[in-house]
Structures are given as structure tokens and as C-alpha cells.
Scaffold this active site. Structure first.
Site, PDB file in Angstrom:
ATOM      1  N   CYS A 170      -3.041  -0.331  -2.788  1.00 57.06           N
ATOM      2  CA  CYS A 170      -1.749  -0.190  -3.458  1.00 57.06           C
ATOM      3  C   CYS A 170      -1.822   0.768  -4.647  1.00 57.06           C
ATOM      4  O   CYS A 170      -0.798   1.190  -5.162  1.00 57.06           O
ATOM      5  CB  CYS A 170      -1.254  -1.537  -3.952  1.00 57.06           C
ATOM      6  SG  CYS A 170      -1.229  -2.740  -2.639  1.00 57.06           S
ATOM      7  N   HIS A 228       7.929  -1.331  -1.453  1.00 55.91           N
ATOM      8  CA  HIS A 228       6.553  -1.027  -1.845  1.00 55.91           C
ATOM      9  C   HIS A 228       5.836  -0.315  -0.692  1.00 55.91           C
ATOM     10  O   HIS A 228       5.077  -0.922   0.045  1.00 55.91           O
ATOM     11  CB  HIS A 228       5.852  -2.347  -2.226  1.00 55.91           C
ATOM     12  CG  HIS A 228       4.416  -2.226  -2.606  1.00 55.91           C
ATOM     13  ND1 HIS A 228       3.831  -1.041  -3.010  1.00 55.91           N
ATOM     14  CD2 HIS A 228       3.427  -3.155  -2.651  1.00 55.91           C
ATOM     15  CE1 HIS A 228       2.547  -1.274  -3.293  1.00 55.91           C
ATOM     16  NE2 HIS A 228       2.277  -2.533  -3.057  1.00 55.91           N
ATOM     17  N   CYS A 247      -1.311  -3.748  -9.402  1.00 52.25           N
ATOM     18  CA  CYS A 247      -2.364  -4.612  -8.883  1.00 52.25           C
ATOM     19  C   CYS A 247      -2.741  -4.089  -7.500  1.00 52.25           C
ATOM     20  O   CYS A 247      -1.968  -3.382  -6.867  1.00 52.25           O
ATOM     21  CB  CYS A 247      -1.903  -6.060  -8.810  1.00 52.25           C
ATOM     22  SG  CYS A 247      -0.472  -6.323  -7.741  1.00 52.25           S
ATOM     23  N   GLY A 304      -4.930  -4.974  -3.738  1.00 48.55           N
ATOM     24  CA  GLY A 304      -5.581  -5.953  -2.868  1.00 48.55           C
ATOM     25  C   GLY A 304      -7.096  -5.897  -2.973  1.00 48.55           C
ATOM     26  O   GLY A 304      -7.664  -4.850  -3.248  1.00 48.55           O
TER      27      GLY A 304
END
Lengths: 400, 386
Positions: free
Chosen positions: B92, B342, B372, B374
């Protein structure tokens, strides 16, 4: 603040690689997970130079086929496995130039002063994740392989293919041989020499310093598996053309399909002082270009003069060259165009004998280059790789 | 020699489409979608495609249509065959990481003019598909020793754990998510996004607006959704980020490129940071990355005018807000991924783009963008208008 910081030099503290295993079902590393292979190497690399894992600020891993067991951002997976949860990691893909790119990124990071100590490297298990798997449709859709490339426009609005001839690497290798008038014999002789040089380097122990022996379910692997010490030119000439029936490119004068990992610890001046590290070489310059996607693999011919100009050098200022042996025709064409002396070029053999684990080769070349510069007590080396789809990346390092 | 400044000269994004079949970009190839902002950056800054020294693109699922180094395929199709390209994956954080790499290349003097950004077509390439077994290798064949002490939760479970740890109720999360939609609705209606969005021509027509925003939603409606990851849980589709298609890119230049090409810098990079974090909670990265980047820059929370914190889950942003004592009025002022969506590899560049335009619109100075990531990572950057 960053923009008030001094531009620093980037140094190589250490470089290490695994032996290169044949990228086949029964190859040396065929039973080793790529995350495992990469993490064993990086862990040992920093242990050898007594660096606390907590000092590693980022792990940048080149990988040209980032899917399957190499998926999920393998940079982070390796960082976690080797050093724990607190170490970040990222994966980069510039195909065959991936880990050269990882090294260049690491150098830029420490030079800018934003980071002090970075691990760069590459991993590729071609036995487990075959080349091109990242272009395949998903699992279970095997019969539709290459549909994405060939039937794409019918399914989606795909302008991509209009300007983008997709040619197999081997055909580009053939085109290059034709353009530079390279005969089958020349290619095979070059390849024979690659094996001979690599066999000599192995039996003389030249690679021992750069290879980390790795324990696998198949036993401890400490020697490159692809080298054929007993090869002859006759045997090579007997091989059939691999890409077109009247062609000159064979499995013998092409790089091998390979598994492996390589890593380089990169530091700036702050890190040298703070952690008491001893640098072995300095990063001088790097350059990357796009090149003709039809010939595809001629990038080194254009990128080498550019990186030399950037650094203020000429060919004569370089003591050793590592030009990735994707195909014998690529290296010979580059050599012809740039007048690189034989005795400075791939002196311990190249990917034709040792193998070409795609995402690893950039770092592998740099590790071998540094090691050989040290052994011969020479100063400056240049490594360069051609890249599928028409790119090339070159890096100059200098011993300190 | 001093470090070169790295400037943001321009930034742009596509509208964000819903990442489902039949939605805005589901018939657009990701190579084409990723090329849209790239072409526009060239055009409206009066550059030649060959002026770009490298195209650095984040993509979190770099396979199939997004495979084979998508940055280079975009470079060839949107720019020129002589422009190189590199794809990277920090999940991300990929889009923002691409920008970091570009900035570092400029600061170190390696490049003068690059485009960095990200693309993701989740309607075509599902999240996690890059980790699937390969065709014909559906069953794991190895003693996967690496899987030992290698636990990780589904993202949603980590979202639940964070809600639990920071004592966030279902109502807190839904309220936050409702606000995300309302802020995004207002921004869209008032045309705040007009400057940052480039419309995209598709087979179905012209896409001009973000597709995920629900102006008519209410806290009550969001409250009726079932928990998505565990029985009795608080995380629902309504208070999680949306699955999306989109692309975003920034034009980055050194001082000499600014002069050479007669460009007008809009912001510069002050500092950035990445962190690895505990993998069970997984999404706490911003809680560590934001203080780290502030410390590096010698700044404090109060020196930052606006924050973009990726709304992977409402619980992530709220936990970050609580832990770092952030003023909610400075966070995601035009909504976030819960309303807008997203697109994994694009979001980092999208956040920086939105942040820049909103700093300009409000005539403010300094902003932080943080995501943040993963498997427990976090990324943060500070930009400042010039």
C-alpha cells in the site's frame, strides 16, 4: 531537514552471493524457498561484517518475477525472516537489471543522507517461479497463457500493444548477431571461453570469498552448478538453434536459467563513522536508459558511454568490465562497438557459464567485480546489463 | 557539495473507479490507465517525453496485466522507448515509495527530472493474487520452513485488533466513515478535486469523477452493515477502504531541471521515513512513521498544517489520531480511501497529490502523507510548499 544535509559518498561495505544453482526441477536450490534463500544470504552478509541488524534501515530486493513464492513484496518478507518485524523492505523490478537498480537506489538513499545503512540485493528462483510467470493469467487458467498479450485488445482497451512489439529475447539475440555479423563459431567460442574462465576461477578458489555456502535439503551448496569444465567447442557447435531453425543462438551460447541470491551492504560516511565500518569500494556513478525494444538487448552499447561521461572517464580508465552474458551476441556486439579489451571483460566467465538468475544478476556482477578488483589489486570496475523490453543499466565502482 | 533540493513541479491523478466488473475503469488496461497521468504531466508542463530520465511506478500486485515491469510498459506507451522504467512494490506504500525513490535520485544527483507514481487495477488483478501459487503448482511442494514464526493476519483482522486495542466502538468507526463520505462529497461538489483529476476516456465514456463517494449515506445505513472479518466484529465494508482502480503521478525535478525546462516548483520534500512494525497489528505503521519523520526533520506535530493518513480502515486512522494526539480537523480534510477508494499501488501518490492541492487551496505550508502497509510497515513524508 534533508535539503540542508551534505551530499555524502556511498560505500560498499560488503558483498556476498550464493552459489548459482541450475534453475531446474533437480537444481541445487530447487527445494529452497526464495524467501529462505534471500534471508540466509542477507543475514550472513551482515554477520560477516559484525553489523547489528537493527542498524539496517531498509532492504531493497530486486526480483524480476514477483509472484507466487516471490510475491507479496518479497523484499519485506526477506527482511522479516532475516532481521525481524522492525526491518522494512521493498521489491523492485527492472527485469534483468533489478538488483543493479536496487543497488543504485540504495546508493541514492544514503547519498541524500536520508538513510545511513541499506541492504540491497536480489533473489530469483527460476526453478520455482519460471520467467514470465508474472505475465500469466492466474492459477487455474493455464490454457490461457499469453492471452493477455495476444488477445488483450479484444477484452480491454489496450493501446499498449500498438507501440510495443513483444519479441522473444532469443530473437533479439539473433537480430543482434546478424547486425554485428557474428557467426555461430564466434558465439560458441565466446561461450566456451566463458565456461573455461569460470572453471578456472572455481578451481583456483577465486569465488570462495564471494560465495556463501548454503545448506539445503539437497546438501550444502557452495559451487556454481552451471559451469561445464569439460565443454568443447565441438559439443557446443552440435547444439540446435533454439529460437529459429536457421538461427545461431543455442542453449549453449545463451545465459542459463538459474536460482540464486546476492546482496550488498551500502553505507554513507555517517554510517562509517558511527558504526566503525570499513569500506571496500565507493559508488562512482550509475546510469539507466531505454533502448530499441526490437533489438531489445543493445542497451549496454549506449549506456556505457553515458555512465563514463557522467563520471568523467573513458573506456581506458576502467580496469575490469562485467557485461552480463544474456547472450554471447550481446556481449560481443557491445565489445565490438566500444572496443573493450578481451583481457578486461568478464574475466571469470559470465552468465553463460555461471547462470543468470534474473533479479540477482545485477548484484551478482557487482559482487564478482569487486572481488576480482581486489584479487588483482585493481581500482575501478564497470558492470552493465541489458534488459528485456529494451533497457540497460550500468554502474561504476572504485576500490577505496 | 550540498544535497540538491527535490521539487514537486506537478501532480495529478485519475478519478478513482470502483474495482469491480462493470465499473468505470474495468475495461481499461492498467498500462493505459497508468499512462494517463504521465502523458498529462508532460503535456501541461510543455516537456518532451524524452526529457524524463526515469519512470518509477508503484504497483502492489505486479502480475498478469500489471506484470513484466509495468513501469517500463507505461514508459514505452505513454512516453518514448528511450525512457526507462522500474516497478516497485511496498504494497500500500508503493506509490509514495516511488516518489521517495525519485526524490532520492534527484537529491543524490543521479537524475534531474523523473515521474514517480503508481497504478492499480483491482478490478482486474485482485489483491493478493501475486502471492497465489503459479498455474500448475497449486499445491505447496516444499517444507515451507519460512512459514514458521511467520504469522500474519488478514488485514481486516488487524483492523479489528486495532479497534480493540484503542477501544474504538462500531459507532466511532462508522461515524468516521460517514464523515469521510461527507467530506469527499463536499470536496467534489465544490470542485476541490477538479484541479488534481484528469478525466479518462474509456470505451464506456468519459470518467471525470471519483466513483466510490456515497453522498446519500448515513451513519445509520453504515451501521446496518454486517461485520466482514469476524463474528461480532466491528469492521465492515462501510468502515474499510474501497477496492479501486486508479493511477496518480508526480513530476519531480532538481533545481537545474527547474531552470533548464523553465518549470515552476510547487513544493519540496522536507524528509521521509519508512518503518517495519509488529505484524499482528500490522497496520500501526503511521503511529511510528510520523514521529520518525518529524524527528528527522526537527519538526513537531503542531508544525504540520494538514495530514493525509490512508484510510485502510477507520480504526487505523482513529488509532493514529489518538496515539499521536492529532487534531481531527487537520486529517483527511477531503475524505479518504473509505469514500474515495484505495487503489493499492496508486494511493501513496494519490495522497501526496491531494495533499499538495489542498495545501495550495487553503494557502497552507506543510503537510504529511502517511500510509499503513500490509505485513507491518509504515511510510511517511513531509512536503512544504515553495
Amino acid at each position: 531537514m534533508l535539503n540542508e544535509k551534505k551530499l555524502q559518498d556511498a560505500y560498499i561495505i560488503s558483498g556476498l552471493r550464493t552459489a548459482l544453482g541450475r534453475g531446474k526441477k533437480d537444481g541445487a536450490f530447487s527445494q529452497t524457498h526464495p524467501v529462505e534463500l534471500g534471508s540466509i544470504l542477507l543475514k550472513e552478509l551482515i554477520r560477516n561484517v559484525n553489523v547489528n541488524p537493527e542498524y539496517i534501515e531498509d532492504v531493497i530486493v530486486g526480483c524480476a518475477t514477483p509472484c507466487g513464492e516471490q510475491g507479496f513484496n518479497i523484499g519485506r518478507q526477506i527482511a522479516r525472516k532475516a532481521f525481524g518485524d522492525k526491518t522494512p523492505g521493498t521489491q523492485v523490478n527492472r527485469l534483468c537489471g533489478s538488483s543493479a537498480e536496487a543497488f543504485d537506489i540504495a546508493c541514492a538513499k544514503v547519498m541524500s543522507g536520508n538513510y545511513k545503512l541499506i541492504l540491497a540485493g536480489g533473489v530469483e528462483s527460476m526453478s520455482r517461479v519460471p520467467m514470465g510467470s508474472d505475465m500469466m493469467p492466474f492459477a487455474g487458467d493455464l490454457k490461457n497463457i499469453w492471452k493477455i498479450l495476444t488477445l488483450g485488445p479484444k477484452v480491454v482497451n489496450l493501446t499498449m500493444l500498438e507501440g510495443l512489439e513483444v519479441i522473444s529475447m532469443g530473437i533479439s539475440g539473433e537480430l543482434i548477431a546478424k547486425k554485428w555479423k557474428l557467426s555461430r563459431k564466434e558465439l560458441d567460442e565466446f561461450s566456451y571461453n566463458s565456461h573455461k574462465k569460470a572453471a578456472h576461477a572455481t578451481s583456483s578458489g577465486y569465488f570462495e570469498k564471494e560465495i556463501l555456502p548454503v545448506k539445503t535439503p539437497n546438501g550444502v551448496v557452495k559451487r556454481d552448478e552451471g559451469i561445464r569444465a569439460n565443454v568443447s567447442i565441438e559439443k557446443m557447435l552440435a547444439l540446435k538453434p533454439a529460437f529459429k531453425f536457421d538461427g545461431v543462438i543455442t542453449a549453449g551460447n545463451s545465459s542459463q536459467i538459474t536460482d540464486g541470491a546476492a546482496g550488498i551492504l551500502v553505507a554513507n560516511e555517517d554510517a562509517l563513522k558511527e558504526y566503525g565500518l570499513k569500506p571496500r569500494a565507493k559508488f562512482i556513478a550509475s546510469h539507466v536508459i531505454g533502448s530499441d525494444p526490437e533489438l531489445q538487448l543493445t542497451g549496454p552499447i549506449d549506456v556505457v558511454p553515458k555512465v563514463l561521461r557522467k563520471a568523467g572517464f573513458t573506456i581506458n580508465d576502467i580496469d575490469l568490465f562485467e557485461v552480463n552474458e544474456a547472450f554471447a551476441s550481446v556481449v560481443l556486439a557491445t565489445q565490438k562497438e566500444l572496443n573493450i579489451p578481451n583481457e578486461k571483460l568478464n574475466v571469470n566467465g559470465g552468465a553463460i557459464a555461471l547462470g543468470h538468475p534474473l533479479g540477482v544478476s545485477g548484484a551478482r556482477l557487482l559482487v564478482t567485480l569487486l572481488n576480482e578488483l581486489e584479487r588483482r589489486n585493481l581500482k575501478r570496475g564497470l558492470s552493465v546489463l541489458c534488459i528485456g523490453g529494451g533497457q540497460s543499466i550500468a554502474t561504476i565502482i572504485e576500490r577505496v | 557539495m550540498k544535497n540538491q533540493n527535490a521539487y514537486i513541479v506537478d501532480a495529478i491523478r485519475t478519478p478513482i473507479g470502483r474495482g469491480k466488473e462493470g465499473c468505470a475503469f474495468s475495461d481499461v488496461h492498467p498500462v493505459d490507465l497508468g499512462g494517463v497521468p504521465v502523458k498529462e504531466l508532460i503535456k501541461r508542463n510543455n516537456l518532451k517525453p524524452t526529457d524524463i530520465e526515469d519512470l518509477i511506478y508503484g504497483c502492489a500486485s505486479p502480475i498478469a496485466e500489471q506484470g513484466l515491469n509495468i513501469a517500463r510498459t507505461i514508459a514505452i506507451t505513454a512516453l518514448d522507448v528511450t525512457v526507462p522504467g522500474v516497478q516497485l512494490n511496498r504494497m500500500c506504500g508503493s506509490g509514495q515509495q516511488a516518489v521517495h525513490f525519485g526524490v532520492q535520485a534527484i537529491m543524490s544527483g543521479a537524475h534531474d527530472l523523473v515521474i514517480a507514481g503508481g497504478v492499480e487495477s483491482m478490478s482486474k488483478i485482485n489483491i493478493g493474487s501475486d502471492g497465489l501459487p503459479l498455474p500448475g503448482k497449486e499445491k505447496p511442494t516444499l517444507p515451507q520452513s519460512f512459514l514458521k514464526n511467520f504469522k500474519s493476519n488478514p488485514m481486516g483482522i488487524s483492523g479489528e485488533l486495532m479497534a480493540e486495542k484503542w477501544k474504538l466502538t462500531r459507532r466511532d468507526l462508522d461515524e468516521f466513515s460517514y464523515q469521510s463520505h461527507m467530506k469527499a462529497t463536499k470536496a467534489r461538489e465544490n470542485g476541490y478535486f477538479n484541479k488534481e483529476i484528469i478525466s479518462v476516456q474509456t470505451l464506456k465514456g468519459l470518467v471525470e469523477k471519483d466513483e466510490g463517494i456515497r453522498p446519500e449515506t448515513t451513519v445509520e445505513k453504515i451501521g446496518t452493515l454486517k461485520s466482514a472479518f469476524k463474528e461480532g466484529g466491528v469492521i465492515t465494508a462501510g468502515n474499510s477502504s474501497q477496492i479501486s482502480d486508479g493511477a496518480s503521478a508526480l513530476l519531480l525535478a532538481s533545481e537545474s531541471a527547474v531552470k533548464k525546462y523553465n518549470l515552476k516548483p510547487r513544493a519540496k520534500f522536507i524528509d521521509f521515513a519508512v518503518v517495519g512494525t509488529e505484524v499482528e497489528l500490522q497496520l500501526t505503521g503511521p503511529i511510528y512513521a510520523i514521529p520518525k519523520v518529524l524527528k528527522r526533520a526537527g519538526l513537531e506535530i503542531k508544525d504540520i498544517d494538514l495530514f493525509e493518513i490512508n484510510e485502510a480502515f477507520a480504526s487505523v486512522v482513529l488509532a493514529t489520531q489518538i496515539e499521536l494526539k492529532l487534531n481531527p480537523e487537520k486529517i483527511n480534510v477531503n475524505g479518504g480511501a473509505i469514500a474515495l477508494g484505495h487503489p493499492l499501488g496508486a494511493s501513496g501518490a494519490r495522497l501526496l497529490t491531494t495533499l499538495l492541492y489542498e495545501l495550495e487551496r487553503r494557502n497552507l505550508k506543510r503537510g504529511i502523507s502517511s500510509l499503513c502497509i500490509g505485513f507491518g510497515q509504515g511510510i511517511a513524508a513531509i512536503i512544504e510548499r515553495v
